[in-house]
Scaffold this motif. Sequence first.
Motif, PDB file in Angstrom:
ATOM      1  N   HIS A  34       4.382  57.042  75.788  1.00  0.00           N
ATOM      2  CA  HIS A  34       4.548  56.224  77.199  1.00  0.00           C
ATOM      3  C   HIS A  34       3.176  55.699  77.625  1.00  0.00           C
ATOM      4  CE1 HIS A  34       8.198  58.658  76.672  1.00  0.00           C
ATOM      5  NE2 HIS A  34       8.882  57.601  77.229  1.00  0.00           N
ATOM      6  N   THR A 323      10.812  50.867  84.375  1.00  0.00           N
ATOM      7  CA  THR A 323      11.511  50.033  83.403  1.00  0.00           C
ATOM      8  C   THR A 323      10.745  50.269  82.026  1.00  0.00           C
ATOM      9  OG1 THR A 323      10.428  47.960  83.801  1.00  0.00           O
ATOM     10  CG2 THR A 323      12.755  48.247  84.617  1.00  0.00           C
ATOM     11  N   THR A 324      11.283  50.253  81.100  1.00  0.00           N
ATOM     12  CA  THR A 324      10.582  50.679  79.601  1.00  0.00           C
ATOM     13  C   THR A 324      10.815  49.484  78.701  1.00  0.00           C
ATOM     14  OG1 THR A 324      12.505  52.055  78.847  1.00  0.00           O
ATOM     15  CG2 THR A 324      10.925  53.133  79.804  1.00  0.00           C
ATOM     16  N   GLY A 325       9.950  49.265  77.755  1.00  0.00           N
ATOM     17  CA  GLY A 325      10.148  48.651  76.513  1.00  0.00           C
ATOM     18  C   GLY A 325       9.038  48.813  75.364  1.00  0.00           C
ATOM     19  N   PRO A 326       9.231  48.304  74.571  1.00  0.00           N
ATOM     20  CA  PRO A 326       8.555  48.520  73.114  1.00  0.00           C
ATOM     21  C   PRO A 326       6.795  47.829  73.560  1.00  0.00           C
ATOM     22  CG  PRO A 326       9.817  46.498  72.845  1.00  0.00           C
ATOM     23  CD  PRO A 326      10.422  47.045  73.953  1.00  0.00           C
ATOM     24  N   SER A 328       5.299  45.901  72.015  1.00  0.00           N
ATOM     25  CA  SER A 328       5.357  44.458  71.757  1.00  0.00           C
ATOM     26  C   SER A 328       5.228  43.638  73.074  1.00  0.00           C
ATOM     27  CB  SER A 328       6.223  44.028  70.640  1.00  0.00           C
ATOM     28  OG  SER A 328       7.493  44.208  71.201  1.00  0.00           O
ATOM     29  N   GLU A 329       5.810  44.232  74.071  1.00  0.00           N
ATOM     30  CA  GLU A 329       6.084  43.737  75.400  1.00  0.00           C
ATOM     31  C   GLU A 329       4.758  43.806  76.419  1.00  0.00           C
ATOM     32  OE1 GLU A 329       9.551  45.123  77.257  1.00  0.00           O
ATOM     33  OE2 GLU A 329      10.959  44.236  75.578  1.00  0.00           O
ATOM     34  N   SER A 332       3.701  40.489  78.097  1.00  0.00           N
ATOM     35  CA  SER A 332       4.805  39.909  79.053  1.00  0.00           C
ATOM     36  C   SER A 332       4.572  40.774  80.313  1.00  0.00           C
ATOM     37  CB  SER A 332       6.335  39.693  78.443  1.00  0.00           C
ATOM     38  OG  SER A 332       6.686  41.081  77.904  1.00  0.00           O
ATOM     39  N   ALA A 333       4.459  41.997  79.929  1.00  0.00           N
ATOM     40  CA  ALA A 333       4.474  42.915  81.017  1.00  0.00           C
ATOM     41  C   ALA A 333       3.216  42.509  81.994  1.00  0.00           C
ATOM     42  CB  ALA A 333       4.373  44.325  80.612  1.00  0.00           C
ATOM     43  N   THR A 342       7.508  42.373  89.077  1.00  0.00           N
ATOM     44  CA  THR A 342       7.638  43.897  88.647  1.00  0.00           C
ATOM     45  C   THR A 342       8.239  44.523  89.853  1.00  0.00           C
ATOM     46  OG1 THR A 342       5.904  43.360  86.913  1.00  0.00           O
ATOM     47  CG2 THR A 342       6.575  45.992  87.519  1.00  0.00           C
ATOM     48  N   LYS A 346       6.323  49.239  84.775  1.00  0.00           N
ATOM     49  CA  LYS A 346       6.621  48.970  83.619  1.00  0.00           C
ATOM     50  C   LYS A 346       6.106  49.887  82.494  1.00  0.00           C
ATOM     51  CE  LYS A 346       8.647  46.786  80.140  1.00  0.00           C
ATOM     52  NZ  LYS A 346       8.624  45.372  79.721  1.00  0.00           N
ATOM     53  N   LEU A 348       5.347  51.065  78.679  1.00  0.00           N
ATOM     54  CA  LEU A 348       5.652  50.625  77.198  1.00  0.00           C
ATOM     55  C   LEU A 348       5.848  51.851  76.224  1.00  0.00           C
ATOM     56  CD1 LEU A 348       2.666  48.270  77.063  1.00  0.00           C
ATOM     57  CD2 LEU A 348       5.141  47.747  77.389  1.00  0.00           C
TER      58      LEU A 348
END
Length: 352
Positions: A34, A323-326, A328-329, A332-333, A342, A346, A348
């Motif tokens: 993370h 909020t979580t994401g891969p 690759s984001e 955009s984050a 936001t 965020k 990753l």
Amino acid sequence: MLSQSMTAFGAPLEAVNTPTPEPQGTEVLLKVHHVGVCHSDVHLHDGYFDLGTGKKLSLESITLPHTLGHEIEGEVVATGADVTGLVPGQRYAVYPWIGCGLCAACRRGEENLCARPRHLGCSPRAAGGYASHVMVPHPKYLLDYGALPPALAAILMCSGLTAFGAIRKIGALAGEDQILLIGCGGVGLMAIQFARALTGRDPIAADIDDSRLATARAAGASTTCNTTETGAARKLFADTQGGAFAAVDFVGSESSFAFANASVRKGGKIICVGLFGGAVTMPLPLFPLRALSVIGSYVGSLADAEEMMRIVRAGTIAPIPVTTGPLSEADSALDDLRLGRTRGRKVLMPQA
């Protein structure tokens, strides 16, 4: 090793593959699980801090490509020959504000204030956590986060520590002293929790966005105010019977500082934390006549981080929205933060 790296200031991040480094001596290699996306990353990505009046503090001494990311949680995968007591598979949060170890600040235990820092993801000398792996120079920078959610453990290393360090600078309260927190993003929401834990007072929260103010009330703010409303500072000054004892500015803009200055009482404190940018001019006689303290606050020491983690592990701090994401984001984050889209933080997940 895969990373999302800066290859040009202000340009989209690029996926970069490099050999996974091998730890030497006291180094510890972590697999990143993370990594939080912080507003400081936006400034680093832009390549400057806004100093106001058209001036900029350039960050272009950072050698490119560079990997951002200083709110890190990960898994031990390898250690140097001088490391004992760590076992592959153990998970830790990473204290990223690493200094040279030799200067006066470092000898005081204030590596976060080092003039030659090795801050992970934030200095030319240390890659950060927008990557599958990160190298930590010594096991002492690995913090046990117990049963906390791993994503929360990551953001505690900047969002949490920045809030904790700023609230500690308020000092002792007396009587009906009140605290004003300006800015209800990820750091401001953390500060509401730490203000309640460290001072026993529910702070006042201020922001320009009503939805963020609603989130602040849900997090424990005693009351909120929208700083764009006409007469907001005058009303707050009256409601607090002469102003707040301390105003902590998590925005750091000309307008947020002006609101803090108009809202704090005689003998009070303005604690500057945010890095949005700009400049202010104040008549010097007003500092002694108002007995006003203006204090800068920059994250916190390793000892601060350890104390903060003990408090959070005890269960007295409610988590902020995450909020979580891969990985690759990441780009955009950064854009979402830059544009104020936001809520909370965020995070990753490079291994997702």
